[in-house]
Motif scaffolding. Structure first.
Motif, PDB file in Angstrom:
ATOM      1  N   SER A  98     -42.427  49.198  15.852  1.00 21.91           N
ATOM      2  CA  SER A  98     -42.052  47.871  16.337  1.00 21.91           C
ATOM      3  C   SER A  98     -40.546  47.844  16.565  1.00 21.91           C
ATOM      4  CB  SER A  98     -42.458  46.770  15.360  1.00 21.91           C
ATOM      5  OG  SER A  98     -42.385  45.516  16.015  1.00 21.91           O
ATOM      6  N   THR A 128     -40.384  41.435  17.475  1.00 20.66           N
ATOM      7  CA  THR A 128     -39.472  40.564  16.719  1.00 20.66           C
ATOM      8  C   THR A 128     -39.521  39.123  17.213  1.00 20.66           C
ATOM      9  OG1 THR A 128     -37.682  40.947  18.282  1.00 20.66           O
ATOM     10  CG2 THR A 128     -37.841  42.480  16.407  1.00 20.66           C
ATOM     11  N   SER A 131     -38.048  38.686  22.899  1.00 21.14           N
ATOM     12  CA  SER A 131     -38.434  38.524  24.309  1.00 21.14           C
ATOM     13  C   SER A 131     -39.205  37.213  24.496  1.00 21.14           C
ATOM     14  CB  SER A 131     -39.278  39.710  24.780  1.00 21.14           C
ATOM     15  OG  SER A 131     -40.412  39.857  23.957  1.00 21.14           O
ATOM     16  N   GLU A 148     -49.423  39.496  18.639  1.00 23.81           N
ATOM     17  CA  GLU A 148     -48.885  40.646  17.910  1.00 23.81           C
ATOM     18  C   GLU A 148     -49.979  41.224  17.017  1.00 23.81           C
ATOM     19  OE1 GLU A 148     -46.082  42.670  17.721  1.00 23.81           O
ATOM     20  OE2 GLU A 148     -47.220  43.644  16.116  1.00 23.81           O
ATOM     21  N   ASP A 174     -55.485  41.908  18.138  1.00 26.38           N
ATOM     22  CA  ASP A 174     -55.387  42.998  19.108  1.00 26.38           C
ATOM     23  C   ASP A 174     -55.255  42.409  20.514  1.00 26.38           C
ATOM     24  OD1 ASP A 174     -55.588  45.164  20.703  1.00 26.38           O
ATOM     25  OD2 ASP A 174     -57.585  45.785  20.051  1.00 26.38           O
ATOM     26  N   GLY A 175     -54.065  42.482  21.045  1.00 21.43           N
ATOM     27  CA  GLY A 175     -53.791  41.907  22.368  1.00 21.43           C
ATOM     28  C   GLY A 175     -54.591  42.573  23.475  1.00 21.43           C
ATOM     29  N   THR A 191     -45.393  44.212  26.337  1.00 23.61           N
ATOM     30  CA  THR A 191     -44.237  44.990  25.892  1.00 23.61           C
ATOM     31  C   THR A 191     -44.688  46.094  24.938  1.00 23.61           C
ATOM     32  OG1 THR A 191     -43.724  43.350  24.188  1.00 23.61           O
ATOM     33  CG2 THR A 191     -42.545  43.147  26.277  1.00 23.61           C
ATOM     34  N   ARG A 250     -51.243  50.034  19.693  1.00 19.91           N
ATOM     35  CA  ARG A 250     -51.791  50.781  18.537  1.00 19.91           C
ATOM     36  C   ARG A 250     -53.215  51.281  18.763  1.00 19.91           C
ATOM     37  NH1 ARG A 250     -48.454  48.476  13.306  1.00 19.91           N
ATOM     38  NH2 ARG A 250     -46.630  47.866  14.493  1.00 19.91           N
TER      39      ARG A 250
END
Ligand SMILES: C[S@@+](CC[C@H](N)C(=O)[O-])C[C@H]1O[C@@H](n2cnc3c(N)ncnc32)[C@H](O)[C@@H]1O
Length: 380
Positions: A98, A128, A131, A148, A174-175, A191, A250
Motif C-alpha cells: 500500500s 491512504t 487520491s 479498499e 474486494d474492489g 489505483t 491483491r
C-alpha cells in the motif's frame, strides 16, 4: 504560514510548471489537501539494497515533511501487514502493498478519467485516501465511492478523510467485485493494477462510461488503459502515453512459488535479442504473449518461468555471437514471446499507445494498431 502549507504551495507550483495540473481547480486541491494527514510515517527504499530493504521515516523526523511534499510515491505498508510504525529498529525487507501514489500521477489520472461534476465515480484502491481526497475536493464527495481491500489501510484512510473534512462513501472489500450494492457508475478509476478487466466493472459502469486502469501481470510489466463501456460486459479502448505502473490488485497477484531451480531443456538460437524484454513496451509485449510466466533476469540473460505448467525458458549470449535459448515444459514460452516481439518490431517497436483492448463475450483481447490487427488474449 505553516511549513506544510508552504511546501504544499511549492509542490502545486512545481506540478503546474511540469504540466501535471490541468487547471486551477486541481491546483487548489493540491494546495488544500494535507498529504501528511494521509501518509503519516512512510518507508523509503535503501539505495542499492538487493532484495530491496526499507527504512521507516517517522512523523516529525528531519526530512519527513519534505518527503511528503516531494512528487514521489510513499510506501505505507509492506507484505500486507508491516506499517512503518511496526519497525522499531533498522531496516526491513518486503514487498510494497500500500502507498500514497505520487501526486503528479494521481492528478494526471484524475484528469484522464474525464470525470465531471454530477458523475458517479468509483475508485478502486483507497490506499491512504490521498487520491480520494483530491477527487473529493474537485468533484465533491456526494458521488464518490472508494473501495479498499485491506481493512487496516481502509480504516486509516477513513480517519484521515474525516480529519481532512471529506466524506466520500468508503467500502472495505474486494474492489474487483465492484460496488457490493451494485450501484451504477459513470467513471471507474483504479489505483491498483489488474491482469484483466473484472467483469463486475463492465456491468456497473454504464454504457458510455469510462474505466481508467493499469493492466499488469506476473512479469511486472504495466500499461495504463482508458476504455469506454460499450454495453453490459463489453468495452473498448486504448493504452495511454507515458509509463505508469501500480501494485497489482491483491486477488490478481501471483501465487506463492518455490525457489527458482533452473532445469535442462531443448536449446536453439534465439531469433530476437533478449534485451528487448528490458524495454518498457517490449517487456509488456512479452507478458502479453506469456501471461502465466514470471520474468526474471536482465539484458541478454532472461528467465521465464510458468509455475502452473513447470515451463521454463532462459536465454544467454552465444559465444559465436547472437543468443541461445533453452526451453522445457509443455508451453514453449520463448516461442510465444519471440513471435510477439517480432510482430512488435515489424510494426516499428511502437510505445503502448499503438495498442488497444476490446472486451466482448468472446473474451478480452489486446491488439496492435487496429481491432482486427495482431492480438493476444488476456488470462481471464
Ligand atoms: C497504490 S495503492 C493506492 C494509492 C491511493 N489511491 C493513494 O493515493 O493513496 C493501491 C491500493 O490498492 C489496494 N488494493 C489492492 N487490491 C485491491 C482490491 N482488490 N480492491 C480494493 N483495493 C485493493 C491496496 O491494498 C492498496 O492500498
Amino acid at each position: 504560514m505553516s511549513t506544510a502549507t508552504r511546501l504544499r504551495a511549492v509542490l502545486a507550483d512545481r506540478l503546474t510548471e511540469d504540466g501535471a495540473l490541468a487547471d486551477d481547480q486541481w491546483s487548489s486541491a493540491v494546495r488544500a489537501v494535507p498529504r501528511e494527514l494521509f501518509t503519516g510515517a512512510y518507508f523509503t527504499a535503501v539505495a542499492g539494497s538487493i532484495p530491496t530493504r526499507y527504512r521507516p521515516v517517522r512523523e516529525g523526523e528531519p526530512g519527513w515533511l519534505e518527503g511528503i511534499y516531494s512528487d514521489t510515491t510513499l510506501i505505507t505498508q509492506l507484505d500486507g501487514r508491516t506499517r512503518p510504525e511496526d519497525v522499531t529498529e533498522g531496516t526491513v525487507p518486503g514487498s510494497p502493498t500500500s502507498s500514497s501514489t505520487l501526486p503528479s500521477l494521481v492528478l494526471r489520472m484524475w484528469h484522464q478519467l474525464g470525470a465531471e461534476a454530477g458523475h458517479r465515480v468509483l475508485e478502486i484502491g483507497t490506499g491512504t485516501g490521498y487520491s480520494t481526497a483530491l477527487g473529493a475536493h474537485r468533484f465533491g464527495d456526494a458521488d464518490l465511492s472508494s473501495i479498499e481491500y485491506d481493512p487496516v489501510v481502509g480504516g486509516a484512510a477513513a480517519a484521515a478523510l474525516e480529519a481532512a473534512g471529506f466524506a466520500p462513501r468508503l467500502i472495505i472489500g474486494d474492489g474487483l467485485r465492484g460496488d457490493p450494492e451494485g450501484r451504477p457508475y459513470d467513471r471507474l478509476i483504479a489505483t491498483c493494477a489488474v491482469r484483466y478487466l473484472p467483469l463486475p466493472w463492465l456491468h456497473q459502469v454504464r454504457p458510455g462510461g469510462r474505466i481508467l486502469v493499469t493492466l499488469s501481470g506476473w512479469s511486472h510489466a504495466n500499461a495504463l488503459a482508458l476504455v469506454e463501456v460499450t454495453g453490459p460486459g463489453r468495452a473498448t479502448g486504448r493504452f495511454l502515453p507515458g509509463c505508469t505502473s501500480f501494485m497489482i490488485a491483491r486477488p490478481h497477484d501471483q501465487p506463492p512459488r518455490p525457489a527458482l531451480a533452473l532445469l535442462p531443456g531443448e536449446e536453439r538460437p534465439s531469433r530476437i535479442d533478449p534485451a528487448k524484454l528490458g524495454d518498457w513496451t517490449g517487456g509488456w509485449v512479452a507478458q502479453l504473449a506469456a501471461p502465466a510466466a514470471e520474468r526474471m533476469g536482465a539484458g541478454a540473460e532472461q528467465i521465464l518461468w510458468d509455475v502452473s505448467t513447470g515451463s521454463q525458458a532462459r536465454t544467454a549470449p552465444d559465444t559465436n555471437g547472437g543468443w541461445r535459448v533453452t526451453q522445457r515444459g509443455p508451453v514453449r514460452l520463448w516461442d510465444r514471446v519471440e513471435r510477439a516481439v517480432r510482430l512488435w518490431q515489424e510494426a516499428g517497436e511502437p510505445h503502448q499507445e499503438a495498442f488497444g483492448i476490446t472486451v466482448s463475450a468472446a473474451g478480452q483481447r489486446v491488439w496492435l494498431g487496429t481491432e482486427d490487427g495482431p492480438g493476444w488474449d488476456l488470462p481471464i
